[in-house]
Design a protein around this motif. Sequence first.
Motif, PDB file in Angstrom:
ATOM      1  N   LEU A 162       0.974  -1.026   0.075  1.00  0.00           N
ATOM      2  CA  LEU A 162       0.051  -0.028   0.043  1.00  0.00           C
ATOM      3  C   LEU A 162       0.785   1.155   0.015  1.00  0.00           C
ATOM      4  O   LEU A 162       1.751   1.353   0.789  1.00  0.00           O
ATOM      5  CB  LEU A 162      -0.924   0.052   1.238  1.00  0.00           C
ATOM      6  CG  LEU A 162      -1.929   1.086   1.295  1.00  0.00           C
ATOM      7  CD1 LEU A 162      -2.712   1.459   0.282  1.00  0.00           C
ATOM      8  CD2 LEU A 162      -2.742   1.016   2.747  1.00  0.00           C
ATOM      9  N   GLY A 163       0.675   2.099  -0.997  1.00  0.00           N
ATOM     10  CA  GLY A 163       1.518   3.521  -1.318  1.00  0.00           C
ATOM     11  C   GLY A 163       0.597   4.453  -1.259  1.00  0.00           C
ATOM     12  O   GLY A 163      -0.441   4.448  -1.851  1.00  0.00           O
ATOM     13  N   ARG A 164       0.890   5.471  -0.401  1.00  0.00           N
ATOM     14  CA  ARG A 164       0.138   6.680  -0.484  1.00  0.00           C
ATOM     15  C   ARG A 164       0.823   8.016  -1.196  1.00  0.00           C
ATOM     16  O   ARG A 164       1.985   7.978  -1.043  1.00  0.00           O
ATOM     17  CB  ARG A 164      -0.269   7.170   0.956  1.00  0.00           C
ATOM     18  CG  ARG A 164      -0.930   8.314   1.226  1.00  0.00           C
ATOM     19  CD  ARG A 164      -1.122   8.641   2.776  1.00  0.00           C
ATOM     20  NE  ARG A 164      -1.747  10.209   2.801  1.00  0.00           N
ATOM     21  CZ  ARG A 164      -1.185  11.246   3.367  1.00  0.00           C
ATOM     22  NH1 ARG A 164      -0.147  10.822   4.043  1.00  0.00           N
ATOM     23  NH2 ARG A 164      -1.882  12.244   3.592  1.00  0.00           N
ATOM     24  N   TYR A 165      -0.222   8.535  -2.070  1.00  0.00           N
ATOM     25  CA  TYR A 165       0.692   9.593  -3.143  1.00  0.00           C
ATOM     26  C   TYR A 165      -0.396  10.518  -2.841  1.00  0.00           C
ATOM     27  O   TYR A 165      -1.463  10.498  -2.592  1.00  0.00           O
ATOM     28  CB  TYR A 165       0.937   9.068  -4.563  1.00  0.00           C
ATOM     29  CG  TYR A 165       1.911   7.822  -4.413  1.00  0.00           C
ATOM     30  CD1 TYR A 165       3.215   8.208  -4.615  1.00  0.00           C
ATOM     31  CD2 TYR A 165       1.627   6.672  -4.295  1.00  0.00           C
ATOM     32  CE1 TYR A 165       4.153   7.225  -4.765  1.00  0.00           C
ATOM     33  CE2 TYR A 165       2.616   5.530  -4.366  1.00  0.00           C
ATOM     34  CZ  TYR A 165       4.082   6.023  -4.457  1.00  0.00           C
ATOM     35  OH  TYR A 165       4.775   4.995  -4.565  1.00  0.00           O
ATOM     36  N   ARG A 166      -0.016  11.856  -3.363  1.00  0.00           N
ATOM     37  CA  ARG A 166      -0.753  12.936  -3.230  1.00  0.00           C
ATOM     38  C   ARG A 166      -2.014  12.825  -4.169  1.00  0.00           C
ATOM     39  O   ARG A 166      -3.012  13.181  -3.859  1.00  0.00           O
ATOM     40  CB  ARG A 166       0.036  14.316  -3.916  1.00  0.00           C
ATOM     41  CG  ARG A 166      -0.691  15.437  -3.621  1.00  0.00           C
ATOM     42  CD  ARG A 166       0.306  16.645  -3.817  1.00  0.00           C
ATOM     43  NE  ARG A 166       1.716  16.763  -3.317  1.00  0.00           N
ATOM     44  CZ  ARG A 166       2.026  16.716  -1.941  1.00  0.00           C
ATOM     45  NH1 ARG A 166       0.675  16.996  -1.196  1.00  0.00           N
ATOM     46  NH2 ARG A 166       3.081  16.714  -1.621  1.00  0.00           N
TER      47      ARG A 166
END
Length: 192
Positions: A167-171
């Motif tokens: 799981l990656g969080r990006y803008r």
Amino acid sequence: MVKKMAYDLTRRGLVFGIVAALGSYALPKAGEASPWSEVGYDRLWIRNSKGEELTIRHWDGRRYDPQAVKMLSWLWRDWKDGDAAVYIDPMLFTFLANIQTNLSMNAGAPCRIDMNSGFRTERRNATIEGAARNSYHCIGRASDFNLRSFPPTDVYRMASALNVSGLGRYRNFTHVDTGQTGRRWAGRGMSL
């Protein structure tokens, strides 16, 4: 038609279930059905970046529907590199369906997934700034997406509550993959 097969889907096991929610999201009880035809734990409503849209039931309660997996795999194809395609790991569809259904339940209306990136050829992956060299996108096990009506921060929180593997969080989007469980990261300028 799917052009290339990354691995034998019939040998993949299914891990299905919902983990207790974190944060302020209310998760439905196990087995609770969605009130909508487009969205549910067994189906997806999704649009790729080329504008192709699909609403499809991929899980019958016991196994994945092979025809639905083929259709979703085609939707995931790298249309920017000659329509190259592989079979997509169906567990990814389960992760996305759980995220989509839970957030739709919170919104009180079905919310479509807008997929920014699905399968990518290694050649095209190498041209994308910041893309991991051994990206799960290149083997049909990842998706970068947005969920209509929700900012990426909310999508990330729900995916984390549902214990998706990678799981990656990006803008501007959320990344989900079926790699090793427990991997979490934030893109440049973002914090977990």
